[in-house]
Enzyme design. Sequence first.
Site, PDB file in Angstrom:
ATOM      1  N   ASN A   1       0.439  -0.948   5.447  1.00 12.92           N
ATOM      2  CA  ASN A   1       1.377  -0.202   6.294  1.00 12.92           C
ATOM      3  C   ASN A   1       0.752  -0.266   7.686  1.00 12.92           C
ATOM      4  O   ASN A   1      -0.223   0.443   7.960  1.00 12.92           O
ATOM      5  CB  ASN A   1       1.443   1.276   5.904  1.00 12.92           C
ATOM      6  CG  ASN A   1       2.165   1.533   4.591  1.00 12.92           C
ATOM      7  OD1 ASN A   1       3.342   1.842   4.564  1.00 12.92           O
ATOM      8  ND2 ASN A   1       1.429   1.422   3.497  1.00 12.92           N
TER       9      ASN A   1
ATOM     10  N   CYS B   1      -4.778  -2.935   3.082  1.00 11.15           N
ATOM     11  CA  CYS B   1      -4.444  -2.821   4.502  1.00 11.15           C
ATOM     12  C   CYS B   1      -5.608  -3.085   5.455  1.00 11.15           C
ATOM     13  O   CYS B   1      -5.981  -4.209   5.689  1.00 11.15           O
ATOM     14  CB  CYS B   1      -3.797  -1.465   4.784  1.00 11.15           C
ATOM     15  SG  CYS B   1      -2.966  -1.492   6.387  1.00 11.15           S
TER      16      CYS B   1
ATOM     17  N   GLU C   1       0.869  -1.191   0.000  1.00  9.10           N
ATOM     18  CA  GLU C   1       0.000   0.000   0.000  1.00  9.10           C
ATOM     19  C   GLU C   1       0.909   1.246   0.000  1.00  9.10           C
ATOM     20  O   GLU C   1       1.972   1.236   0.630  1.00  9.10           O
ATOM     21  CB  GLU C   1      -0.839  -0.018   1.292  1.00  9.10           C
ATOM     22  CG  GLU C   1      -1.678   1.220   1.543  1.00  9.10           C
ATOM     23  CD  GLU C   1      -2.262   1.244   2.965  1.00  9.10           C
ATOM     24  OE1 GLU C   1      -1.539   0.939   3.935  1.00  9.10           O
ATOM     25  OE2 GLU C   1      -3.456   1.583   3.094  1.00  9.10           O
TER      26      GLU C   1
ATOM     27  N   ASN D   1      -6.994   6.343  -1.564  1.00 11.99           N
ATOM     28  CA  ASN D   1      -5.913   5.391  -1.301  1.00 11.99           C
ATOM     29  C   ASN D   1      -6.189   4.214  -2.244  1.00 11.99           C
ATOM     30  O   ASN D   1      -7.139   3.459  -2.034  1.00 11.99           O
ATOM     31  CB  ASN D   1      -5.952   4.972   0.172  1.00 11.99           C
ATOM     32  CG  ASN D   1      -4.750   4.138   0.566  1.00 11.99           C
ATOM     33  OD1 ASN D   1      -4.041   3.614  -0.283  1.00 11.99           O
ATOM     34  ND2 ASN D   1      -4.541   3.986   1.866  1.00 11.99           N
TER      35      ASN D   1
ATOM     36  N   LYS E   1      -9.541   2.217  -1.570  1.00 14.88           N
ATOM     37  CA  LYS E   1      -9.713   1.676  -0.205  1.00 14.88           C
ATOM     38  C   LYS E   1     -11.030   2.111   0.443  1.00 14.88           C
ATOM     39  O   LYS E   1     -11.354   3.307   0.469  1.00 14.88           O
ATOM     40  CB  LYS E   1      -8.523   2.123   0.658  1.00 14.88           C
ATOM     41  CG  LYS E   1      -8.463   1.512   2.044  1.00 14.88           C
ATOM     42  CD  LYS E   1      -7.133   1.883   2.696  1.00 14.88           C
ATOM     43  CE  LYS E   1      -6.969   1.344   4.093  1.00 14.88           C
ATOM     44  NZ  LYS E   1      -5.660   1.724   4.670  1.00 14.88           N
TER      45      LYS E   1
ATOM     46  N   GLU F   1      -5.747   8.927   7.640  1.00 14.06           N
ATOM     47  CA  GLU F   1      -6.364   8.425   6.403  1.00 14.06           C
ATOM     48  C   GLU F   1      -7.755   9.022   6.195  1.00 14.06           C
ATOM     49  O   GLU F   1      -8.186   9.231   5.071  1.00 14.06           O
ATOM     50  CB  GLU F   1      -6.425   6.895   6.418  1.00 14.06           C
ATOM     51  CG  GLU F   1      -5.054   6.281   6.271  1.00 14.06           C
ATOM     52  CD  GLU F   1      -5.109   4.822   5.898  1.00 14.06           C
ATOM     53  OE1 GLU F   1      -5.682   4.495   4.852  1.00 14.06           O
ATOM     54  OE2 GLU F   1      -4.572   4.004   6.670  1.00 14.06           O
TER      55      GLU F   1
HETATM   56  N1  CDT Z   1      -2.794   1.484   6.639  1.00  6.69           N
HETATM   57  C1  CDT Z   1      -3.695   0.905   7.460  1.00  6.69           C
HETATM   58  O1  CDT Z   1      -4.849   0.742   7.107  1.00  6.69           O
HETATM   59  N2  CDT Z   1      -3.234   0.580   8.688  1.00  6.69           N
HETATM   60  C2  CDT Z   1      -4.116   0.066   9.702  1.00  6.69           C
HETATM   61  C3  CDT Z   1      -3.718   0.580  11.036  1.00  6.69           C
HETATM   62  C4  CDT Z   1      -4.881   0.664  11.913  1.00  6.69           C
HETATM   63  S1  CDT Z   1      -4.586   1.538  13.402  1.00  6.69           S
HETATM   64  C5  CDT Z   1      -5.330   3.057  13.187  1.00  6.69           C
HETATM   65  C6  CDT Z   1      -4.162  -1.471   9.740  1.00  6.69           C
HETATM   66  O2  CDT Z   1      -5.264  -2.002   9.896  1.00  6.69           O
HETATM   67  O3  CDT Z   1      -3.136  -2.128   9.660  1.00  6.69           O
END
Ligand code: CDT
Length: 297
Positions: A190, A165, A43, A103, A120, A139
């Site tokens: 990420n 993600c 991502e 995204n 996304k 985000e």
């Molecule tokens: N990039 C992404 O979606 N990361 C989320 C972090 C969540 S914590 C606010 C994940 O689910 O890995």
Amino acid sequence: MGLAVAQMGAVNLADTRAVVVRRLVEMMREAAARKAEFVVFPELALTTFFPRYWMEDAEAVERYFEKTMPNADVQPLFDTARELGIGFYLGYAELTPEGRQFNTAILVDRTARIIGKYRKIHLPGHSDHKVDAPFQHLEKKFFEVGDLGFGVWETNDVKIGMCLCNDRRWPETYRVMSLQSAELIVLGYNTPSLNIHWDEPAHLRTTTHEIVLQASAYQNAVWVGAAAKCGHEDGHHMIGSSMIVAPSGEIVARASGEEDEVITANIDLGMGQTFRDHVFNFAKHRSPHHYKLIIER
Ligand code: CDT
């Protein structure tokens, strides 16, 4: 099918797109050398995970969003894909001609043609400036909720679905794609190892990541290829554990470090069909009329 997942180590603020794309090209060459026909990148693969920084949208758009795809910086990746005859999935921040921000992930076939796009849907984090937090997760500020749904595309006789993600944590993500006969679901992520919203033990970040990939692959009779961007980006750590998971729920390949690393597996698409013929024969055993609450609430 030869499947590769190209995990990326950190992309720091100072890294240019050109340098990042060189790393992607190098991993694509390694994937092809190992007989992979498709490679999954992370991502927001072209930049640092910028939603961790508070800034105005105009600054974010200027520095981190792609106005066209491909563009001059990313073209070498498309050229290499065409040269090697390898398809790929790539995540990046998309600015549309109308000025909308998403995204996004694209599916590119072996002739380097973009054949699918996903924006996304499950956007985690917040849109306000959390001044006391060690970093932000913006985000919800920088991206709109995706407007394309969860699609499935056929390329070289394989039906591939995409998500990004946080989507991987939601059962509906996979089910909507497996109902469209997806055989392989690919995703980039990420995942910060620190949760700014509650005091989550750091090890749970990896444990929950594994659980959702394994359970979702099994419950939906699909292969899953998941690519991390990980390690310390300017001091902010994100988990690794990129992996390829079989429809049995078994992990068949897993990254060992937190640097650029290509993992590969020769995946048997027939395995998903076996599960679909038996325990997860959807037509025979599902009872959608009992699931109505899921779309009502
Ligand atoms: N990039 C992404 O979606 N990361 C989320 C972090 C969540 S914590 C606010 C994940 O689910 O890995």
